[in-house]
Design a protein around this motif. Sequence first.
Motif, mmCIF file in Angstrom:
data_model
loop_
_atom_site.group_PDB
_atom_site.id
_atom_site.type_symbol
_atom_site.label_atom_id
_atom_site.label_comp_id
_atom_site.label_asym_id
_atom_site.label_seq_id
_atom_site.Cartn_x
_atom_site.Cartn_y
_atom_site.Cartn_z
ATOM 1 N N ALA B 57 -44.372 2.717 -22.051
ATOM 2 C CA ALA B 57 -44.937 2.598 -23.398
ATOM 3 C C ALA B 57 -43.832 2.435 -24.431
ATOM 4 C CB ALA B 57 -45.790 3.824 -23.714
ATOM 5 N N ALA B 58 -42.773 3.210 -24.268
ATOM 6 C CA ALA B 58 -41.667 3.104 -25.218
ATOM 7 C C ALA B 58 -41.033 1.718 -25.134
ATOM 8 C CB ALA B 58 -40.623 4.191 -24.921
ATOM 9 N N LEU B 59 -40.831 1.243 -23.915
ATOM 10 C CA LEU B 59 -40.200 -0.077 -23.743
ATOM 11 C C LEU B 59 -41.112 -1.201 -24.237
ATOM 12 C CD1 LEU B 59 -38.464 0.308 -20.272
ATOM 13 C CD2 LEU B 59 -37.460 0.473 -22.573
ATOM 14 N N ASP B 60 -42.407 -1.002 -24.082
ATOM 15 C CA ASP B 60 -43.341 -2.038 -24.515
ATOM 16 C C ASP B 60 -43.254 -2.268 -26.026
ATOM 17 O OD1 ASP B 60 -45.642 -3.811 -23.654
ATOM 18 O OD2 ASP B 60 -46.626 -2.650 -25.251
ATOM 19 N N ARG B 61 -42.937 -1.188 -26.740
ATOM 20 C CA ARG B 61 -42.840 -1.337 -28.192
ATOM 21 C C ARG B 61 -41.445 -1.748 -28.636
ATOM 22 N NH1 ARG B 61 -42.881 2.827 -30.260
ATOM 23 N NH2 ARG B 61 -43.489 4.399 -28.725
ATOM 24 N N HIS B 62 -40.541 -1.895 -27.690
ATOM 25 C CA HIS B 62 -39.181 -2.320 -28.022
ATOM 26 C C HIS B 62 -38.778 -3.449 -27.084
ATOM 27 C CE1 HIS B 62 -38.196 0.967 -30.833
ATOM 28 N NE2 HIS B 62 -39.014 1.686 -30.104
ATOM 29 N N PRO B 63 -39.319 -4.632 -27.331
ATOM 30 C CA PRO B 63 -39.042 -5.760 -26.424
ATOM 31 C C PRO B 63 -37.549 -6.089 -26.364
ATOM 32 C CG PRO B 63 -40.810 -6.278 -27.971
ATOM 33 C CD PRO B 63 -40.184 -5.021 -28.449
ATOM 34 N N GLU B 64 -36.818 -5.705 -27.398
ATOM 35 C CA GLU B 64 -35.379 -5.960 -27.402
ATOM 36 C C GLU B 64 -34.648 -5.047 -26.433
ATOM 37 O OE1 GLU B 64 -37.105 -4.328 -29.516
ATOM 38 O OE2 GLU B 64 -35.985 -2.622 -30.352
ATOM 39 N N SER B 96 -36.002 -3.712 -16.017
ATOM 40 C CA SER B 96 -34.675 -4.232 -15.671
ATOM 41 C C SER B 96 -33.634 -3.458 -16.470
ATOM 42 C CB SER B 96 -34.588 -5.717 -16.017
ATOM 43 O OG SER B 96 -34.601 -5.878 -17.429
ATOM 44 N N LEU B 97 -32.458 -3.360 -15.896
ATOM 45 C CA LEU B 97 -31.385 -2.604 -16.534
ATOM 46 C C LEU B 97 -30.163 -3.511 -16.617
ATOM 47 C CD1 LEU B 97 -31.459 0.230 -17.557
ATOM 48 C CD2 LEU B 97 -30.610 1.040 -15.356
ATOM 49 N N ALA B 98 -29.670 -3.725 -17.835
ATOM 50 C CA ALA B 98 -28.507 -4.605 -18.009
ATOM 51 C C ALA B 98 -27.459 -3.885 -18.837
ATOM 52 C CB ALA B 98 -28.939 -5.889 -18.720
ATOM 53 N N THR B 112 -39.923 -5.754 -17.400
ATOM 54 C CA THR B 112 -39.981 -7.093 -16.805
ATOM 55 C C THR B 112 -41.351 -7.686 -17.114
ATOM 56 O OG1 THR B 112 -40.920 -6.218 -14.773
ATOM 57 C CG2 THR B 112 -38.521 -6.340 -14.905
ATOM 58 N N GLN B 113 -41.519 -8.934 -16.745
ATOM 59 C CA GLN B 113 -42.828 -9.567 -16.924
ATOM 60 C C GLN B 113 -43.887 -8.769 -16.165
ATOM 61 O OE1 GLN B 113 -43.748 -11.846 -18.902
ATOM 62 N NE2 GLN B 113 -45.877 -11.818 -18.163
#
Lengths: 163, 163
Positions: B57-64, B96-98, B112-113
């Motif tokens: 949920a957190a990542l979904d709101r931060h696409p960056e 994904s982790l970069a 990811t998609q």
Amino acid sequence: MSRAASLREKHDGALDDRGSVRLWLRLLTCTTVIEKRLKRRFADQYGVTLPRFDVMAALDRHPEGMTMGQLSQALLVSNGNVTGVVQVLVRDRYVSLAPSPTDGRSSVARLTQLGRECFAGLAEAHHEWIEAMLAGLDREERGQLHQLLGVLKDSLAAEGGEE
Amino acid sequence: MSRAASLREKHDGALDDRGSVRLWLRLLTCTTVIEKRLKRRFADQYGVTLPRFDVMAALDRHPEGMTMGQLSQALLVSNGNVTGVVQVLVRDRYVSLAPSPTDGRSSVARLTQLGRECFAGLAEAHHEWIEAMLAGLDREERGQLHQLLGVLKDSLAAEGGEE
DNA sequence: GTATGAAATTTCAAGCTTGAAATATCATAT
DNA sequence: ATATGATATTTCAAGCTTGAAATTTCATAC
């Protein structure tokens, strides 16, 4: 000084504008913050965990003793969970465990004298901490909040846990 | 039918007549009940845990993307905790982790998609479940509850966590 | 009496959580 | 250039939590 920075909220800034989810997240955040403070203070100042305090609190209100199953129901945790928590309380001499006279499958847990004495101090601190954390609400606000949470509790009971 | 038995409250029947503790226990009970239902339904119907949902949920709101530290702050959990949860999400191809291009110490997590697609379903179910659990409160009650929890949040911020 | 199912408890594996210690990287003053 | 302290992260041990399986005891029908 005491800037009293406002608390961050879990998933803060959600685009998710749906009010019910926002309400739930705020409820969750308040509970989480209080619980973590209690946990830390009990650990730092008394070397006690929250689950152990919960068991002692339940036993303190039932001087006649409680079975594992009763503890499990009272605390809303699993049977296996109670087993472990009670075992360390027995090891530490705060709780005694005796076979039930009426049912060979059950054993009855009671606070020992040492347990009662220790718990008195814990309960006193607990009460003060809660009081301090709620200090920002006046008497009326507390009553309203209690009442509204009652409505929520009823709503949850009505929705049912697919049981 | 639907007897809708009223919910037991943690430490129900406390002699402890101190209102603030009772208020806290009711708050705790409501939160615990909701959290356990969400946990069970996510597990049963989607094979997902609550912490993993929270991260998504957190990542979904931060696409960056978000660093581990940002996730830790957003979710109010420890750094080490985030590490483990993100690791399994990466293993399962949801995240994904970069390495951060600007700071060699940080890495940036992103959905990811596949992760975005899965999360859409989870979020939809989550919203419906919350909505159903709050169905017993009308619009005004929800507003009042949200407002009072805001007062509590401020009270907690003022009390400070001995930081 | 005995078999059968229900109930109370324990055990166990898997997962979450934290805090402290260890690592690696950055930023800065010299 | 380098040393120093600050930051970001990971690792790890200890504890909580659950659900399922196993165990023991109870209750009841036969």
